[in-house]
Enzyme design. Structure first.
Site, mmCIF file in Angstrom:
data_model
loop_
_atom_site.group_PDB
_atom_site.id
_atom_site.type_symbol
_atom_site.label_atom_id
_atom_site.label_comp_id
_atom_site.label_asym_id
_atom_site.label_seq_id
_atom_site.Cartn_x
_atom_site.Cartn_y
_atom_site.Cartn_z
ATOM 1 N NE ARG A 12 -1.285 2.527 2.726
ATOM 2 C CZ ARG A 12 -0.666 3.615 3.158
ATOM 3 N NH1 ARG A 12 -0.473 4.655 2.355
ATOM 4 N NH2 ARG A 12 -0.175 3.676 4.399
ATOM 5 C CG ASP A 13 3.423 4.280 2.831
ATOM 6 O OD1 ASP A 13 3.726 5.043 1.911
ATOM 7 O OD2 ASP A 13 3.340 4.644 4.018
ATOM 8 C CG HIS A 16 2.642 6.295 -2.292
ATOM 9 N ND1 HIS A 16 1.741 7.146 -2.888
ATOM 10 C CD2 HIS A 16 2.167 6.077 -1.028
ATOM 11 C CE1 HIS A 16 0.765 7.438 -2.039
ATOM 12 N NE2 HIS A 16 1.000 6.801 -0.904
ATOM 13 C CB SER A 166 2.193 11.525 7.238
ATOM 14 O OG SER A 166 1.130 11.053 8.023
ATOM 15 C CG HIS A 193 2.720 4.633 9.290
ATOM 16 N ND1 HIS A 193 2.531 3.524 8.495
ATOM 17 C CD2 HIS A 193 3.159 5.618 8.462
ATOM 18 C CE1 HIS A 193 2.842 3.822 7.239
ATOM 19 N NE2 HIS A 193 3.217 5.094 7.192
ATOM 20 C CG HIS A 195 6.837 7.892 6.027
ATOM 21 N ND1 HIS A 195 6.885 7.477 4.711
ATOM 22 C CD2 HIS A 195 5.577 7.652 6.445
ATOM 23 C CE1 HIS A 195 5.693 7.013 4.345
ATOM 24 N NE2 HIS A 195 4.887 7.117 5.389
ATOM 25 C CE1 TYR A 287 35.846 -5.108 14.994
ATOM 26 C CE2 TYR A 287 36.133 -7.290 15.968
ATOM 27 C CZ TYR A 287 36.316 -5.912 16.009
ATOM 28 O OH TYR A 287 36.983 -5.360 17.073
#
Length: 336
Positions: A12-13, A16, A166, A193, A195, A287
């Protein structure tokens, strides 16, 4: 400690990032991988939610209902979610999504406009949805206003309320203040949520968890609008390292990103960031020089390089002991 529920928004996101061009087959493949990885909720559809496919927001390759149908047809445990923005999606659209197999709806408004969600949240509960209130652009309001708006959504019947970063503009102190206030003032669970526009998606998500959030969003490889979201596989690893109880499997989440989503998005000219190897090094606590030898040992002994790295971490291997990785790989191969 409450079990943390993870919602993956890659379809969904993340839509975009591919200009809303995910196909039915793309959705089936990704949902199947996420379901097998133990992700609790998988969100699908146009990036701007139900019926977002317009000249204003960009046209989808497939309808939201077809994508929901596809997702529901392969999900065995994960619940399928849709996003709805009042003014774009409608109650009849929610009903169609439910009939197609969606069981979670996330009703999203600007952080100061929860009142426009009343009809949609109320009707969503009548339809039978697990209903999430989604307060977007949460950095734009002070703590007291966020609480006020969240309490409205709770009063309408929301099962969870999210603080949504958002714009990727929040820093951990902002997250702690708002999530803590919601946890203190609401009687329902709180979600977050994030970003990654400031490079703080993981840090902010961890701050939310520490402040009492029990619902966290991510997307595979961080695929999403702007600089992307919290990477699902990374937050799974961080939560495991931090001792949170989750249903998700770390390695399977990584595989969903690299083996399933990456080949799909490459068709659309998108590449996921290469986070898997450094993520594994950090998770195991070894490492970076170990990675080359672990991959050579994988080819020689047929053992997943991640298992080799993980075992080296458990044995507290340090720099200069790279040759030990071959012994570890041989032992793991023998014990298969």
């Amino acid at each position: 400690m409450n079990k943390i529920k993870i919602t993956d928004t890659s379809l969904r996101d993340g839509n975009h990032s591919v200009k809303h061009q995910f196909s039915v087959e793309d959705v089936k493949n990704v949902v199947k991988a996420l379901d097998e990885a133990g992700i609790d909720i998988v969100e699908v559809g146009h990036g701007d939610g139900l019926t977002g496919s317009t000249i204003n927001y960009g046209f989808s390759k497939e309808s939201d209902i077809d994508l929901v149908n596809a997702a529901a047809s392969v999900a065995k445990k994960a619940k399928i979610a849709v996003l709805l923005l009042p003014g774009i999606g409608t109650v009849p659209d929610m009903k169609k999504a439910y009939e197609a197999g969606a069981r979670v709806v996330r009703v999203a408004t600007h952080v100061t406009e929860a009142d426009i969600s009343m009809e949609h949240i109320t009707e969503a509960k009548k339809i039978g949805f697990f209903t999430v209130g989604f307060l977007m652009m949460a950095h734009r309001a002070p703590v007291e206003r966020v609480v006020e708006e969240a309490m409205k959504m709770e009063s309408y019947g929301a099962d969870v309320v999210y603080t949504t970063d958002s714009a990727g503009a929040m820093v951990p102190n902002d997250v702690r203040a708002k999530i803590s206030a919601l946890v203190e003032n609401l009687s329902i669970p709180v979600g977050f949520h994030s970003h990654n526009n400031l490079g703080l998606a993981i840090g902010n998500s961890l701050a939310a968890l520490e402040s009492g959030a029990t619902y966290i969003d991510g997307s595979l490889g961080g695929l999403g609008a702007g600089a992307g979201n919290t990477a699902t596989e990374m937050i799974v690893g961080v939560m495991e390292r931090s001792g949170y109880e989750i249903n998700a499997d770390f390695f399977k989440s990584m595989d969903a990103a690299t083996q399933v989503l990456q080949p799909i998005v490459e068709k659309y000219g998108v590449k996921l960031p290469k986070i898997q190897d450094p993520l594994m090094l950090g998770y195991a606590g070894v490492y970076s020089s170990f990675m080359l030898h672990a991959k050579r040992a994988e080819k020689r002994f047929g053992v997943d390089y991640r298992e080799i790295i993980l075992e080296a971490g458990k044995r507290e291997a340090v720099g200069g002991q790279e040759d030990w990785l071959y012994e570890i790989a041989a032992e793991l191969a023998k014990n298969k």
